[in-house]
Scaffold this active site. Structure first.
Site, PDB file in Angstrom:
ATOM      1  N   HIS A 164       0.860  -1.201  -0.139  1.00 50.29           N
ATOM      2  CA  HIS A 164      -0.195   0.001   0.006  1.00 50.29           C
ATOM      3  C   HIS A 164       0.803   1.217   0.018  1.00 50.29           C
ATOM      4  O   HIS A 164       0.122   2.309  -0.180  1.00 50.29           O
ATOM      5  CB  HIS A 164      -0.848   0.036   1.124  1.00 50.29           C
ATOM      6  CG  HIS A 164      -2.159  -1.104   1.130  1.00 50.29           C
ATOM      7  ND1 HIS A 164      -3.059  -1.047  -0.036  1.00 50.29           N
ATOM      8  CD2 HIS A 164      -2.234  -1.851   2.068  1.00 50.29           C
ATOM      9  CE1 HIS A 164      -3.764  -2.119   0.468  1.00 50.29           C
ATOM     10  NE2 HIS A 164      -3.473  -2.670   1.619  1.00 50.29           N
ATOM     11  N   ASP A 200      -2.856 -10.392  -2.746  1.00 53.43           N
ATOM     12  CA  ASP A 200      -3.394  -9.841  -1.482  1.00 53.43           C
ATOM     13  C   ASP A 200      -4.981  -9.792  -1.590  1.00 53.43           C
ATOM     14  O   ASP A 200      -5.213  -9.160  -2.686  1.00 53.43           O
ATOM     15  CB  ASP A 200      -2.768  -8.597  -0.872  1.00 53.43           C
ATOM     16  CG  ASP A 200      -3.174  -8.274   0.732  1.00 53.43           C
ATOM     17  OD1 ASP A 200      -2.174  -8.709   1.411  1.00 53.43           O
ATOM     18  OD2 ASP A 200      -4.111  -7.643   0.898  1.00 53.43           O
ATOM     19  N   HIS A 202      -6.500  -7.082  -0.565  1.00 51.88           N
ATOM     20  CA  HIS A 202      -6.632  -5.814  -0.963  1.00 51.88           C
ATOM     21  C   HIS A 202      -5.544  -5.222  -2.044  1.00 51.88           C
ATOM     22  O   HIS A 202      -4.393  -5.590  -2.085  1.00 51.88           O
ATOM     23  CB  HIS A 202      -6.299  -4.983   0.417  1.00 51.88           C
ATOM     24  CG  HIS A 202      -7.279  -5.365   1.461  1.00 51.88           C
ATOM     25  ND1 HIS A 202      -6.538  -6.296   2.407  1.00 51.88           N
ATOM     26  CD2 HIS A 202      -8.403  -5.093   1.837  1.00 51.88           C
ATOM     27  CE1 HIS A 202      -7.618  -6.634   3.353  1.00 51.88           C
ATOM     28  NE2 HIS A 202      -8.490  -5.746   3.124  1.00 51.88           N
ATOM     29  N   ASP A 289      -4.492 -12.903   3.370  1.00 52.47           N
ATOM     30  CA  ASP A 289      -5.707 -12.388   3.624  1.00 52.47           C
ATOM     31  C   ASP A 289      -6.730 -12.988   2.974  1.00 52.47           C
ATOM     32  O   ASP A 289      -8.187 -12.629   3.221  1.00 52.47           O
ATOM     33  CB  ASP A 289      -5.678 -11.097   4.058  1.00 52.47           C
ATOM     34  CG  ASP A 289      -5.146 -10.123   2.986  1.00 52.47           C
ATOM     35  OD1 ASP A 289      -4.639 -10.520   1.912  1.00 52.47           O
ATOM     36  OD2 ASP A 289      -5.306  -8.941   3.095  1.00 52.47           O
TER      37      ASP A 289
END
Length: 347
Positions: A164, A200, A202, A289
């Site tokens: 991120h 991931d 996200h 995740d």
């Protein structure tokens, strides 16, 4: 599989993050790496410590004012000021951001800079943020070195995670973009083209931003649909790259709750794109995740499915660096990580 690990990750241990309007214990904490390390050791993987490459490879990806901000933040935060005569010794979370109606100018004030360089209130800056983030980047760089030395694959047990983090923005528990730093290091060391695959839950908004206008690094991401999932503002399918990088960015957003066949079909599409790009190496942002029991995600992968992920990536026939990203079902995170790596190694 060769694993790079450092105890320096423990220095990033935030007290709380803002979730649903309340301060709650951080999902991203040292126990994540502890569980992965335990399974790595149980599997008998070779383990080495990272070597120090200095700040130059970090500055090849991140802007110098941002790096300087992180390096000096804690000493400035804890110094006496007009807001605190004795200095602030608690973790820092931003209180304001330069949103659409504000000018995008870096303030001189530390509180203004905290918002200027951040994207959320879930990523506390602590006394140990700088050394932990610095050594997380060195972990990825050391893994990349082993590929350059001829290793087929390596696992960088990075913490804090990185995908991120943009060129001058932290958030989503990330400060330095470990996968991007490793990919750039591979390029600077002579490899012509590098692919980054982000699995991931996200979207890797930071990695996309860093390479969006470049044709030498392909970025592919499988993630939750940003219309409903963090980080919300990037990760749509129509984001294909810009300028020379047009066509070198592939987002594969999936609806919340997507099942295993849907996710695996996206992985196949991602692998097809990577093969067509013909990179000299692959960097995997290994988020775990996507696991069915993750507390902040909704995909349905089981531990055995992660083994299939590793096996499919192995069939690409590329030297591959795995960099740990998210995964917040702490109990099984290590088993899931090793499942991917064993699948890649054919065990």
């Amino acid at each position: 599989m060769l694993t790079v690990y450092t105890e320096q990750h423990r220095l990033q241990h935030g007290n709380a993050e803002l979730v649903d309007g309340t301060l709650k214990p951080c999902f991203e904490n040292p126990s994540r790496a502890d569980m992965v390390l335990a399974e790595v050791d149980r599997a008998g993987f070779e383990r080495i410590a990272p070597t120090d490459h200095g700040k130059a490879p970090i500055l090849a990806v991140h802007r110098d004012n941002y790096v300087r901000f992180l390096e000096t933040f804690w000493s400035r935060w804890t110094a006496p000021s007009r807001r605190s005569k004795t200095g602030r010794t608690y973790d820092a979370l931003p209180l304001i951001w330069p949103t659409r109606c504000f000018r995008q100018i870096e303030p001189q004030d530390i509180d203004g800079q905290l918002g200027y360089f951040s994207m959320d209130a879930g990523t506390p800056v602590t006394a140990g943020t700088w050394p932990a983030a610095y050594w997380s980047a060195q972990t990825a760089l050391t893994g990349a070195d082993r590929l350059l030395a001829g290793e087929r694959a390596a696992f960088a047990l990075c913490r804090p995670p990185g995908h991120h983090a943009a060129a001058d923005v932290f958030g989503g528990y990330c400060f330095f973009n470990n996968a991007a730093i490793a990919a750039q290091h591979l390029r600077d060391s002579g490899l012509g083209r590098v692919a980054i695959l982000d699995v991931d839950y996200h979207h890797g908004n930071g990695t996309q931003q860093i390479f969006y206008d470049r044709a030498d690094v392909l970025f592919v991401s499988i993630h939750g649909d940003p219309r409903t999932e963090f980080p919300f503002y990037l990760g749509f399918a129509d984001e294909r790259g810009a300028g020379e990088g047009e066509g070198c960015n592939l987002n594969l957003p999936l609806p919340a709750g997507s099942d295993v066949p849907t996710w695996m079909a996206a992985l196949e599409q991602a692998c097809t794109a990577i093969a067509a790009f013909r990179p000299d190496a692959l960097v995997v942002s290994l988020g775990l995740d996507t696991y069915e029991g993750d507390p902040i995600s909704t995909f349905k992968l089981k531990t055995a499915d992660f083994h299939a992920v590793g096996a499919r990536l192995a069939r690409l026939g590329l030297q591959t660096l795995f960099c740990l990203e998210g995964g917040y079902a702490v109990g099984p995170i290590g088993e899931n990580a090793v499942s991917v790596l064993n699948g890649f190694d054919g065990h």
